[in-house]
Write a protein that holds these residues in place. Structure first.
Motif, short mmCIF file in Angstrom:
data_model
loop_
_atom_site.label_atom_id
_atom_site.label_comp_id
_atom_site.label_asym_id
_atom_site.label_seq_id
_atom_site.Cartn_x
_atom_site.Cartn_y
_atom_site.Cartn_z
N GLU A 81 0.83 -1.22 0.00
CA GLU A 81 0.00 0.00 0.00
C GLU A 81 0.86 1.26 0.00
OE1 GLU A 81 -3.37 0.89 -0.04
OE2 GLU A 81 -3.46 -1.13 -0.86
N GLN A 82 1.94 1.23 0.77
CA GLN A 82 2.76 2.43 0.95
C GLN A 82 3.36 2.96 -0.33
OE1 GLN A 82 3.06 4.25 3.78
NE2 GLN A 82 1.50 2.80 4.47
N VAL A 83 3.73 2.09 -1.22
CA VAL A 83 4.50 2.52 -2.40
C VAL A 83 3.71 2.51 -3.69
CG1 VAL A 83 6.71 1.85 -1.39
CG2 VAL A 83 5.43 0.19 -2.75
N LYS A 84 2.43 2.12 -3.64
CA LYS A 84 1.73 1.88 -4.90
C LYS A 84 1.55 3.14 -5.74
CE LYS A 84 -3.06 1.96 -3.26
NZ LYS A 84 -4.24 1.13 -2.97
N LEU A 85 1.56 4.33 -5.12
CA LEU A 85 1.37 5.55 -5.89
C LEU A 85 2.68 6.29 -6.18
CD1 LEU A 85 -1.82 6.96 -4.12
CD2 LEU A 85 -1.68 5.67 -6.26
N LEU A 86 3.80 5.69 -5.79
CA LEU A 86 5.07 6.40 -5.95
C LEU A 86 5.76 6.03 -7.26
CD1 LEU A 86 6.38 6.10 -2.26
CD2 LEU A 86 5.23 8.03 -3.35
N SER A 87 6.44 7.02 -7.85
CA SER A 87 7.13 6.83 -9.12
C SER A 87 8.51 6.21 -8.89
CB SER A 87 7.30 8.18 -9.82
OG SER A 87 8.21 8.97 -9.08
N ASN A 88 9.13 5.78 -9.96
CA ASN A 88 10.51 5.27 -9.85
C ASN A 88 11.44 6.33 -9.27
OD1 ASN A 88 9.85 2.80 -10.87
ND2 ASN A 88 10.87 3.07 -12.85
N ALA A 89 11.27 7.58 -9.71
CA ALA A 89 12.14 8.65 -9.23
C ALA A 89 11.97 8.84 -7.72
CB ALA A 89 11.84 9.95 -9.96
N GLU A 90 10.73 8.73 -7.24
CA GLU A 90 10.47 8.87 -5.81
C GLU A 90 11.06 7.69 -5.03
OE1 GLU A 90 6.36 11.46 -5.76
OE2 GLU A 90 6.26 9.37 -6.43
N LEU A 91 10.87 6.48 -5.52
CA LEU A 91 11.42 5.31 -4.83
C LEU A 91 12.94 5.39 -4.80
CD1 LEU A 91 9.17 2.37 -6.14
CD2 LEU A 91 8.87 3.82 -4.12
N ASP A 92 13.52 5.85 -5.89
CA ASP A 92 14.98 5.98 -5.96
C ASP A 92 15.48 6.99 -4.93
OD1 ASP A 92 17.62 5.68 -7.22
OD2 ASP A 92 17.28 7.71 -7.97
N LEU A 93 14.78 8.12 -4.82
CA LEU A 93 15.18 9.14 -3.85
C LEU A 93 15.03 8.61 -2.42
CD1 LEU A 93 16.08 11.96 -3.04
CD2 LEU A 93 13.72 12.74 -3.32
N LEU A 94 13.92 7.95 -2.13
CA LEU A 94 13.71 7.40 -0.78
C LEU A 94 14.79 6.36 -0.44
CD1 LEU A 94 9.83 7.08 -0.86
CD2 LEU A 94 11.15 8.59 0.65
N ALA A 95 15.12 5.52 -1.41
CA ALA A 95 16.14 4.48 -1.18
C ALA A 95 17.48 5.13 -0.88
CB ALA A 95 16.24 3.56 -2.40
N ARG A 96 17.83 6.17 -1.67
CA ARG A 96 19.13 6.82 -1.45
C ARG A 96 19.14 7.64 -0.18
NH1 ARG A 96 20.14 10.37 -4.83
NH2 ARG A 96 18.31 10.34 -6.16
N TYR A 97 17.98 8.22 0.18
CA TYR A 97 17.88 8.98 1.42
C TYR A 97 18.12 8.07 2.63
CZ TYR A 97 15.90 11.22 5.49
OH TYR A 97 15.74 11.70 6.76
N TYR A 98 17.40 6.94 2.67
CA TYR A 98 17.54 6.06 3.83
C TYR A 98 18.91 5.39 3.86
CZ TYR A 98 12.87 6.74 5.72
OH TYR A 98 11.76 7.29 6.31
N ALA A 99 19.49 5.14 2.69
CA ALA A 99 20.83 4.54 2.65
C ALA A 99 21.85 5.48 3.30
CB ALA A 99 21.23 4.26 1.20
N ALA A 100 21.59 6.77 3.22
CA ALA A 100 22.54 7.77 3.72
C ALA A 100 22.33 8.09 5.21
CB ALA A 100 22.43 9.05 2.90
N GLN A 101 21.33 7.46 5.86
CA GLN A 101 21.06 7.78 7.27
C GLN A 101 21.93 6.93 8.20
OE1 GLN A 101 19.17 10.54 7.69
NE2 GLN A 101 19.28 10.32 5.47
#
Ligand code: HEC
Length: 105
Positions: free
Chosen positions: A85-105
């Motif tokens: 449910e959480q990701v169904k409306l998100l674009s590839n660009a958004e998923l990519d940004l979220l992945a890189r954001y959390y990777a950097a925490q």
């Protein structure tokens, strides 16, 4: 603004950034705002630490791994009712940004 409208606005901004190449590489600006807008912070926090024992810590996880998992949740290939449910409306660009954001925490 409704949450879905705000998501659309964020999505359009990210799309514009992606077109100019600003979200490529290690730039994670906007990641924290998107994590809040998309609701990730309720369970993974802003720092990627699970807010309850049932929510995984994702801080420092590889961005490529997370991007792949997020796409698998979105397609339904990886099944979890919460994350699907959480990701169904998100674009590839958004998923990519979220992945890189959390990777950097
Ligand atoms: C309501 C709580 C909740 C919210 C909100 C939430 N998650 Fe999750 N997340 C989980 C749970 C629970 C799992 C473990 C699911 C499973 O077993 O596959 C998970 C798994 C993940 C994983 C995979 C971790 C791994 O080790 O494979 C990633 C990446 C992730 N979430 C990122 C996000 C992002 C990005 C958002 C915002 C778009 C988000 N989550 C929103 C609860 C949540």
């Amino acid at each position: 603004m409704t949450p879905s409208y705000r998501l659309t606005v964020v999505g359009l901004l990210l799309a514009a950034l992606a077109l100019t190449g600003c979200t490529r590489g290690s730039d994670i600006s906007g990641g924290a705002a998107l994590a809040e807008e998309a609701g990730c912070v309720a369970c993974h926090g802003l720092n990627g630490r699970g807010t309850a024992p049932t929510f995984p810590n994702i801080n420092g996880q590889h961005a490529s791994y997370m991007f792949d998992q997020l796409k698998r949740y979105r397609s339904g290939e990886r099944v979890n009712v919460i994350m699907n449910e959480q990701v169904k409306l998100l674009s590839n660009a958004e998923l990519d940004l979220l992945a890189r954001y959390y990777a950097a925490q």
